[in-house]
Design a protein around this motif. Structure first.
Motif, mmCIF file in Angstrom:
data_model
loop_
_atom_site.group_PDB
_atom_site.id
_atom_site.type_symbol
_atom_site.label_atom_id
_atom_site.label_comp_id
_atom_site.label_asym_id
_atom_site.label_seq_id
_atom_site.Cartn_x
_atom_site.Cartn_y
_atom_site.Cartn_z
ATOM 1 N N UNK A 37 43.875 54.579 36.919
ATOM 2 C CA UNK A 37 45.003 53.916 36.260
ATOM 3 C C UNK A 37 44.803 52.413 36.199
ATOM 4 N N UNK A 38 44.318 51.840 37.285
ATOM 5 C CA UNK A 38 44.100 50.390 37.315
ATOM 6 C C UNK A 38 43.038 49.986 36.297
ATOM 7 N N UNK A 39 41.942 50.732 36.252
ATOM 8 C CA UNK A 39 40.846 50.374 35.352
ATOM 9 C C UNK A 39 41.125 50.720 33.894
ATOM 10 N N UNK A 40 42.220 51.394 33.623
ATOM 11 C CA UNK A 40 42.583 51.683 32.233
ATOM 12 C C UNK A 40 43.256 50.484 31.571
ATOM 13 N N UNK A 41 43.604 49.470 32.347
ATOM 14 C CA UNK A 41 44.278 48.294 31.810
ATOM 15 C C UNK A 41 43.291 47.371 31.097
ATOM 16 N N UNK A 42 43.845 46.509 30.277
ATOM 17 C CA UNK A 42 43.068 45.477 29.593
ATOM 18 C C UNK A 42 43.388 44.124 30.229
ATOM 19 N N UNK A 43 42.362 43.410 30.655
ATOM 20 C CA UNK A 43 42.559 42.118 31.297
ATOM 21 C C UNK A 43 42.253 40.998 30.300
ATOM 22 N N UNK A 44 43.129 40.019 30.153
ATOM 23 C CA UNK A 44 42.895 38.901 29.222
ATOM 24 C C UNK A 44 41.947 37.863 29.834
ATOM 25 N N UNK A 45 40.691 38.241 29.974
ATOM 26 C CA UNK A 45 39.729 37.376 30.656
ATOM 27 C C UNK A 45 39.648 35.991 30.018
ATOM 28 N N UNK A 46 39.716 35.925 28.677
ATOM 29 C CA UNK A 46 39.572 34.640 27.992
ATOM 30 C C UNK A 46 40.645 33.639 28.416
ATOM 31 N N UNK A 47 41.827 34.130 28.741
ATOM 32 C CA UNK A 47 42.911 33.224 29.120
ATOM 33 C C UNK A 47 42.595 32.483 30.418
ATOM 34 N N UNK A 98 48.611 39.584 39.987
ATOM 35 C CA UNK A 98 48.381 40.792 40.773
ATOM 36 C C UNK A 98 47.522 41.818 40.045
ATOM 37 N N UNK A 99 47.831 42.085 38.770
ATOM 38 C CA UNK A 99 47.096 43.111 38.047
ATOM 39 C C UNK A 99 45.626 42.752 37.881
ATOM 40 N N UNK A 100 45.345 41.464 37.672
ATOM 41 C CA UNK A 100 43.949 41.044 37.513
ATOM 42 C C UNK A 100 43.199 41.142 38.835
ATOM 43 N N UNK A 101 43.845 40.763 39.925
ATOM 44 C CA UNK A 101 43.225 40.892 41.246
ATOM 45 C C UNK A 101 42.941 42.359 41.542
ATOM 46 N N UNK A 102 43.904 43.221 41.275
ATOM 47 C CA UNK A 102 43.705 44.647 41.507
ATOM 48 C C UNK A 102 42.574 45.197 40.638
ATOM 49 N N UNK A 103 42.527 44.777 39.402
ATOM 50 C CA UNK A 103 41.489 45.254 38.485
ATOM 51 C C UNK A 103 40.108 44.848 38.981
ATOM 52 N N UNK A 104 39.975 43.600 39.393
ATOM 53 C CA UNK A 104 38.682 43.105 39.879
ATOM 54 C C UNK A 104 38.265 43.834 41.147
ATOM 55 N N UNK A 105 39.206 44.054 42.042
ATOM 56 C CA UNK A 105 38.906 44.803 43.261
ATOM 57 C C UNK A 105 38.522 46.246 42.940
ATOM 58 N N UNK A 106 39.146 46.820 41.907
ATOM 59 C CA UNK A 106 38.813 48.186 41.509
ATOM 60 C C UNK A 106 37.376 48.258 41.002
ATOM 61 N N UNK A 107 36.954 47.270 40.216
ATOM 62 C CA UNK A 107 35.567 47.220 39.755
ATOM 63 C C UNK A 107 34.606 47.139 40.939
ATOM 64 N N UNK A 108 34.955 46.305 41.912
ATOM 65 C CA UNK A 108 34.103 46.133 43.092
ATOM 66 C C UNK A 108 34.071 47.413 43.917
ATOM 67 N N UNK A 146 47.504 48.331 47.435
ATOM 68 C CA UNK A 146 46.235 48.544 46.731
ATOM 69 C C UNK A 146 45.277 47.386 47.007
ATOM 70 N N UNK A 147 45.770 46.163 46.874
ATOM 71 C CA UNK A 147 44.929 44.991 47.110
ATOM 72 C C UNK A 147 44.433 44.959 48.549
ATOM 73 N N UNK A 148 45.314 45.213 49.499
ATOM 74 C CA UNK A 148 44.919 45.215 50.907
ATOM 75 C C UNK A 148 43.834 46.261 51.172
ATOM 76 N N UNK A 149 44.058 47.467 50.646
ATOM 77 C CA UNK A 149 43.130 48.567 50.914
ATOM 78 C C UNK A 149 41.754 48.305 50.326
ATOM 79 N N UNK A 150 41.688 47.828 49.075
ATOM 80 C CA UNK A 150 40.389 47.602 48.438
ATOM 81 C C UNK A 150 39.670 46.390 49.036
ATOM 82 N N UNK A 151 40.430 45.382 49.435
ATOM 83 C CA UNK A 151 39.805 44.233 50.101
ATOM 84 C C UNK A 151 39.206 44.651 51.442
ATOM 85 N N UNK A 152 39.945 45.491 52.168
ATOM 86 C CA UNK A 152 39.444 45.983 53.452
ATOM 87 C C UNK A 152 38.208 46.854 53.250
ATOM 88 N N UNK A 153 38.228 47.683 52.215
ATOM 89 C CA UNK A 153 37.067 48.518 51.907
ATOM 90 C C UNK A 153 35.841 47.657 51.600
#
Length: 202
Positions: A37-47, A98-108, A146-153
């Motif tokens: 679900x997190x990785x299905x989002x679109x992140x406005x990287x250019x902004x 938050x959504x961008x941080x979560x997305x980046x952590x999901x990629x990692x 989500x952020x806590x868990x992926x950062x810990x991972x």
């Protein structure tokens, strides 16, 4: 009767019944189970370039990597892994959305789950400060689970794949890295100790 979902479960404990048949119980959660679900989002990287939070070089790397198939992403990491790691860390250091941080952590998390040795690219991601340990440790203070868990991972993988020069020091090296991260980020050693303890799992 076992379903396809049961057969595809990442891991489980198997119990045996009196008639000799077996069934799966207490399915273990994979670190990638909740990424779709997190990785299905679109992140406005250019902004973030416009806002000078990341560089144009970061943007080009991220756009080459994001939304690509697994084989392409693997090839990109083989080609320039530390550069991609640096770009992701730059996002996590500068962007608070938050959504961008979560997305980046999901990629990692996705890349580290596919190949645990990929954590080494974060150790080689350049000399910019704060380092990867501190970057992930700071995210443990965020309010969302989500952020806590992926950062810990990510931290567990960094400890597990720490540089060869530190391996001879064993737990002392890991503790020193985590203590430094805690001192810089203000995170208590309770959470970081859990990362060190979990480094050999999964």
């Amino acid at each position: 009767m076992s379903s396809d979902l049961e057969l595809q479960a990442p891991a489980s404990f198997t119990t045996f019944t009196t008639d000799g048949s077996s069934r799966d119980t207490h399915k273990m959660i994979s670190p990638t189970d909740d990424l779709t679900q997190v990785l299905s989002q679109q992140v406005p990287w250019e902004s973030y370039v416009t806002g000078r939070l990341i560089t144009d070089a970061d943007l080009q790397l991220i756009k080459r990597f994001d939304k690509r198939d697994a084989a392409t992403q693997e090839a990109l990491l083989n080609e320039a892994g530390p550069r991609y790691a640096q770009a992701f860390l730059n996002v996590l250091r500068a962007v608070t959305h938050r959504e961008t941080v979560q997305y980046t952590l999901a990629l990692i998390a996705q890349m580290l789950a596919a190949d645990r040795t990929r954590a080494a690219i974060f150790h080689s991601a350049g000399s910019e400060q704060p380092d990867a340990y501190v970057t992930f440790a700071r995210l443990l203070q965020r309010a969302d689970w989500f952020t806590q868990e992926k950062a810990l991972y990510a931290l567990t993988r960094l400890v597990d794949q720490r540089p060869v020069r530190d391996i001879g020091l064993g737990a002392a090296a890991a503790d020193a890295d985590l203590a430094a991260a805690a001192a810089t980020s203000g995170v208590t050693m309770t959470g970081l100790g859990a990362a060190a303890a979990a480094a050999q799992l999964g």
